[in-house]
Design an enzyme around this catalytic site. Structure first.
Site, PDB file in Angstrom:
ATOM      1  N   LYS A   1      -1.774  20.962  55.044  1.00  0.00           N
ATOM      2  CA  LYS A   1      -2.316  21.296  56.942  1.00  0.00           C
ATOM      3  C   LYS A   1      -3.635  20.244  57.444  1.00  0.00           C
ATOM      4  O   LYS A   1      -4.316  19.520  56.938  1.00  0.00           O
ATOM      5  CB  LYS A   1      -3.070  22.415  56.526  1.00  0.00           C
ATOM      6  CG  LYS A   1      -3.756  23.697  57.785  1.00  0.00           C
ATOM      7  CD  LYS A   1      -4.003  22.501  59.171  1.00  0.00           C
ATOM      8  CE  LYS A   1      -5.715  22.760  58.695  1.00  0.00           C
ATOM      9  NZ  LYS A   1      -6.228  22.004  60.002  1.00  0.00           N
TER      10      LYS A   1
ATOM     11  N   GLU B   1     -13.873  16.115  48.923  1.00  0.00           N
ATOM     12  CA  GLU B   1     -13.930  14.849  48.569  1.00  0.00           C
ATOM     13  C   GLU B   1     -13.982  14.615  49.821  1.00  0.00           C
ATOM     14  O   GLU B   1     -13.318  14.529  50.957  1.00  0.00           O
ATOM     15  CB  GLU B   1     -12.420  13.780  49.057  1.00  0.00           C
ATOM     16  CG  GLU B   1     -11.629  13.958  47.349  1.00  0.00           C
ATOM     17  CD  GLU B   1     -10.288  13.143  47.023  1.00  0.00           C
ATOM     18  OE1 GLU B   1      -9.879  12.872  48.101  1.00  0.00           O
ATOM     19  OE2 GLU B   1     -10.128  13.185  45.722  1.00  0.00           O
TER      20      GLU B   1
ATOM     21  N   CYS C   1     -14.715   7.243  55.004  1.00  0.00           N
ATOM     22  CA  CYS C   1     -15.600   8.097  54.124  1.00  0.00           C
ATOM     23  C   CYS C   1     -16.247   7.197  53.574  1.00  0.00           C
ATOM     24  O   CYS C   1     -17.741   7.380  53.192  1.00  0.00           O
ATOM     25  CB  CYS C   1     -14.912   9.268  53.883  1.00  0.00           C
ATOM     26  SG  CYS C   1     -13.921   8.915  52.457  1.00  0.00           S
TER      27      CYS C   1
ATOM     28  N   GLU D   1     -24.238  10.262  58.227  1.00  0.00           N
ATOM     29  CA  GLU D   1     -23.111  10.268  58.682  1.00  0.00           C
ATOM     30  C   GLU D   1     -23.197   9.981  59.687  1.00  0.00           C
ATOM     31  O   GLU D   1     -22.216  10.983  59.933  1.00  0.00           O
ATOM     32  CB  GLU D   1     -21.679  10.812  57.452  1.00  0.00           C
ATOM     33  CG  GLU D   1     -20.829   9.782  57.608  1.00  0.00           C
ATOM     34  CD  GLU D   1     -19.707  10.867  57.048  1.00  0.00           C
ATOM     35  OE1 GLU D   1     -19.235  11.838  57.208  1.00  0.00           O
ATOM     36  OE2 GLU D   1     -18.843  10.602  56.138  1.00  0.00           O
TER      37      GLU D   1
HETATM   38  P1  NAD Z   1     -13.071  18.025  59.029  1.00  0.00           P
HETATM   39  O1  NAD Z   1     -13.930  18.643  57.849  1.00  0.00           O
HETATM   40  O2  NAD Z   1     -13.936  18.525  60.254  1.00  0.00           O
HETATM   41  O3  NAD Z   1     -11.756  18.606  59.076  1.00  0.00           O
HETATM   42  C1  NAD Z   1     -10.892  17.685  58.461  1.00  0.00           C
HETATM   43  C2  NAD Z   1     -10.004  19.162  57.919  1.00  0.00           C
HETATM   44  O4  NAD Z   1     -10.366  20.861  57.658  1.00  0.00           O
HETATM   45  C3  NAD Z   1      -9.424  19.647  59.231  1.00  0.00           C
HETATM   46  O5  NAD Z   1      -7.802  19.550  59.003  1.00  0.00           O
HETATM   47  C4  NAD Z   1      -9.696  20.978  59.885  1.00  0.00           C
HETATM   48  O6  NAD Z   1      -8.891  21.349  60.562  1.00  0.00           O
HETATM   49  C5  NAD Z   1     -10.097  21.113  58.361  1.00  0.00           C
HETATM   50  N1  NAD Z   1     -10.906  22.664  58.366  1.00  0.00           N
HETATM   51  C6  NAD Z   1     -12.161  22.706  59.226  1.00  0.00           C
HETATM   52  N2  NAD Z   1     -13.205  23.451  59.082  1.00  0.00           N
HETATM   53  C7  NAD Z   1     -11.875  24.485  58.570  1.00  0.00           C
HETATM   54  C8  NAD Z   1     -12.245  25.609  57.408  1.00  0.00           C
HETATM   55  N3  NAD Z   1     -13.328  26.300  58.083  1.00  0.00           N
HETATM   56  N4  NAD Z   1     -11.134  26.822  56.190  1.00  0.00           N
HETATM   57  C9  NAD Z   1     -10.448  25.623  55.973  1.00  0.00           C
HETATM   58  N5  NAD Z   1     -10.093  24.491  56.138  1.00  0.00           N
HETATM   59  C10 NAD Z   1     -10.696  24.258  57.849  1.00  0.00           C
HETATM   60  O7  NAD Z   1     -13.569  16.928  58.989  1.00  0.00           O
HETATM   61  P2  NAD Z   1     -13.036  15.484  59.558  1.00  0.00           P
HETATM   62  O8  NAD Z   1     -13.569  15.358  61.037  1.00  0.00           O
HETATM   63  O9  NAD Z   1     -11.423  15.919  60.530  1.00  0.00           O
HETATM   64  O10 NAD Z   1     -12.737  14.358  58.618  1.00  0.00           O
HETATM   65  C11 NAD Z   1     -14.039  13.472  59.133  1.00  0.00           C
HETATM   66  C12 NAD Z   1     -15.141  13.670  57.757  1.00  0.00           C
HETATM   67  O11 NAD Z   1     -13.952  13.544  56.029  1.00  0.00           O
HETATM   68  C13 NAD Z   1     -16.307  12.733  57.514  1.00  0.00           C
HETATM   69  O12 NAD Z   1     -17.498  13.669  56.880  1.00  0.00           O
HETATM   70  C14 NAD Z   1     -15.367  11.806  56.162  1.00  0.00           C
HETATM   71  O13 NAD Z   1     -16.289  11.149  55.534  1.00  0.00           O
HETATM   72  C15 NAD Z   1     -15.209  13.417  55.156  1.00  0.00           C
HETATM   73  N6  NAD Z   1     -13.835  11.468  54.284  1.00  0.00           N
HETATM   74  C16 NAD Z   1     -14.065  12.184  52.985  1.00  0.00           C
HETATM   75  C17 NAD Z   1     -12.860  11.229  52.046  1.00  0.00           C
HETATM   76  C18 NAD Z   1     -13.389  11.140  50.887  1.00  0.00           C
HETATM   77  O14 NAD Z   1     -13.002  10.739  50.314  1.00  0.00           O
HETATM   78  N7  NAD Z   1     -14.581  11.788  50.659  1.00  0.00           N
HETATM   79  C19 NAD Z   1     -11.934  10.723  52.714  1.00  0.00           C
HETATM   80  C20 NAD Z   1     -11.629  10.334  54.192  1.00  0.00           C
HETATM   81  C21 NAD Z   1     -12.673  11.259  54.875  1.00  0.00           C
END
Ligand code: NAD
Length: 477
Positions: A175, A251, A285, A379
């Site tokens: 997804k 992550e 991230c 962040e």
């Molecule tokens: P997000 O949490 O808004 O969304 C990530 C994914 O989760 C999307 O596919 C979204 O549709 C899905 N999602 C959202 N709510 C959900 C729920 N309740 N249940 C299931 N799925 C759900 O994150 P984003 O804005 O897409 O990404 C940015 C974030 O990701 C930042 O905080 C960044 O630090 C983090 N990130 C972490 C790493 C790592 O390796 N630690 C790598 C890249 C990004």
């Protein structure tokens, strides 16, 4: 307009409810793709396809050499389609096309090759027992994996989850983030072309809460949930997966501290700090998003950092000259610039950067802030970096560790002992000394505290994506 569909059971399909949403190109600010909007019934269909492929299909039962060959073919196809992947991610979320071609696409292909080889060459331990038995371990595929990914490195992070899951014989429902759907469907299509049996890699589009994402995390037929995204979302994902006891790998967000000691090679430290703070418009991230600089070199470092930040070129992400593209969406731009609004209110100063036309923020250097000011603690996920001075090693380590996040940290020094010592003292999943972003895929990757749960990479991925089994056998009666 492009139409992006789900890939389910080997077919590209619309949603059962026929609904779609749009992906907006952050450079033009116009929709450029129509995307199938997955809902509960579509998630059910995708999980059923993955379940059937796992329970009845050849993939989990195939020899590792055959699986390895298919995954290498998959990697070849990713490289052959580099231009399409680059266009997909650049148009969906605004990252420079040149970054895609030089970094994200080759790394995605490498993820498939690495995990294919790692699984094929992996060995298990045998435990001789005094009782006349022996025990050994074997690693069975875990089942159906839900892989939920963010928008900041779409292809790269999709491959980081899909590759080890497949290499260990699982079937997957991927997804992707709603902001960056296009490369995932291309990945699904190429997987079939590479020889993955239908249903082994499914792609489901849609939103998170009350949508496709939540439907996957709560689905009782899902055996593993690997998630990358925000820390708050990670909590919701873990709670949902707990309802059917599916193990999660999370992550999450970061606020990477970078410590520059007075004995550092300053040219080196500045050039890495610029990359760490501003590449991918700071939407990383692992970004070096809190800089701590030892007092005797603070002024000189800040001066050089500002000059380097001002030399970066903002513009059309498709232009090879562009270093920094727009932020990914209107909402994200509003979130990032809200931190800029805070700076004067809390006694800080913007030395360079700030808001620009469109969804741009120029590389921004902040000074004069206290370590507990909002831009230093939260962040931001944009090209904004606060720089604070420190007096000695103890203070630097204390400042760096004073954060709910613990994904990564950096340290710049020419003192060998100090490099090792500080690395040992920093509370983070990865510490880079005199470098940034360099990865060995055998090493553990993950975060401490609000930055995550679990580790992936090498044998850590094997632990997560398999059910380790003990076989005990009588050999002397
Ligand atoms: P997000 O949490 O808004 O969304 C990530 C994914 O989760 C999307 O596919 C979204 O549709 C899905 N999602 C959202 N709510 C959900 C729920 N309740 N249940 C299931 N799925 C759900 O994150 P984003 O804005 O897409 O990404 C940015 C974030 O990701 C930042 O905080 C960044 O630090 C983090 N990130 C972490 C790493 C790592 O390796 N630690 C790598 C890249 C990004």
């Amino acid at each position: 307009m492009n139409v992006v569909r789900h890939v389910i059971g080997g077919d590209e399909v619309d949603s059962l409810g026929r609904r779609r949403f749009e992906s907006v190109n952050p450079w033009t600010q116009e929709p450029w793709a129509e995307v199938a909007l997955g809902e509960q019934q579509d998630a059910d269909r995708a999980v059923e396809a993955a379940r059937r492929a796992f329970d009845e299909g050849p993939w989990p039962r195939m020899g590792t050499a055959e699986r390895r060959a298919i995954l290498h073919r998959f990697a070849d196809l990713i490289l052959e389609h580099a231009a399409e992947f680059a266009l997909a991610d650049t148009s969906d979320m605004g990252k420079p096309l040149s970054d895609m071609l030089e970094q994200d696409v080759p790394r995605a292909a490498h993820n498939f090759r690495f995990f294919a080889d790692h699984a094929a060459l992996s060995t298990g331990e045998l435990f001789p027992m005094d009782s006349g038995h022996h025990a050994y371990e074997q690693f069975d595929p875990a089942g159906v994996v839900a892989a939920i990914s963010p928008w900041n490195f779409p292809l790269m992070l999709e491959s980081w989850k899909v590759a080890p899951a497949l290499a260990w014989g699982n079937t997957v429902v991927l997804k992707p983030a709603e902001e960056s759907p296009t490369s995932a469907s291309l990945l699904g299509r190429l997987g079939l072309e590479a020889g993955l049996p239908p249903g082994v890699l499914n792609v489901l589009h849609g939103f998170g809460p009350d949508g496709a994402g939540e439907a996957l995390t709560t689905h009782p037929q899902v055996d593993r949930v690997t998630f990358t995204g925000e820390s708050a979302t990670g909590r919701a994902v873990a709670a949902a997966a707990a309802s059917h006891l599916a193990p999660v790998s999370l992550e999450l967000g970061g606020k990477g501290a970078s410590i520059v000691f007075a004995d550092a090679d300053l040219d080196h430290a500045v050039s890495w700090s610029v990359r760490a703070a501003f590449s991918n418009a700071g939407q990383v991230c692992l970004a070096g998003s809190r800089l701590f600089v030892e007092a005797p070199v603070y002024d000189e470092f800040v001066e050089r950092l500002v000059a380097a930040a001002e030399s970066l070129v903002l513009g059309d992400p498709a232009d090879p000259a562009t270093d920094v593209g727009p932020l990914s969406s209107r909402q994200h731009h509003a979130k990032v610039t809200s931190y800029l609004d805070d700076v004067p209110l809390v006694g800080g100063k913007v030395l360079t950067g700030g808001r620009r036309d469109g969804w741009f923020v120029a590389p921004t250097v902040l000074v004069g802030l206290a370590a507990d000011a909002r831009p230093c603690r939260e962040e931001i996920f944009g090209p904004i970096v606060p720089v604070l001075p420190f007096e000695d090693e103890d203070e630097a380590v204390r400042l760096a560790n004073d954060s709910p996040f613990g994904l990564n940290a950096m340290c710049f020094t020419t003192n060998l002992s100090r490099g090792h010592r500080v690395a040992r003292r920093l509370r983070a999943g990865t510490v880079w000394v005199n470098c940034f972003f360099v990865r060995d895929l055998r090493a553990p990757f993950g975060g401490v505290g609000d930055s995550g749960v679990g580790r992936e990479g090498g044998r850590y991925s094997r632990e997560f994506f398999t059910e380790p089994k003990a076989v005990v056998m009588e050999i002397d009666r």
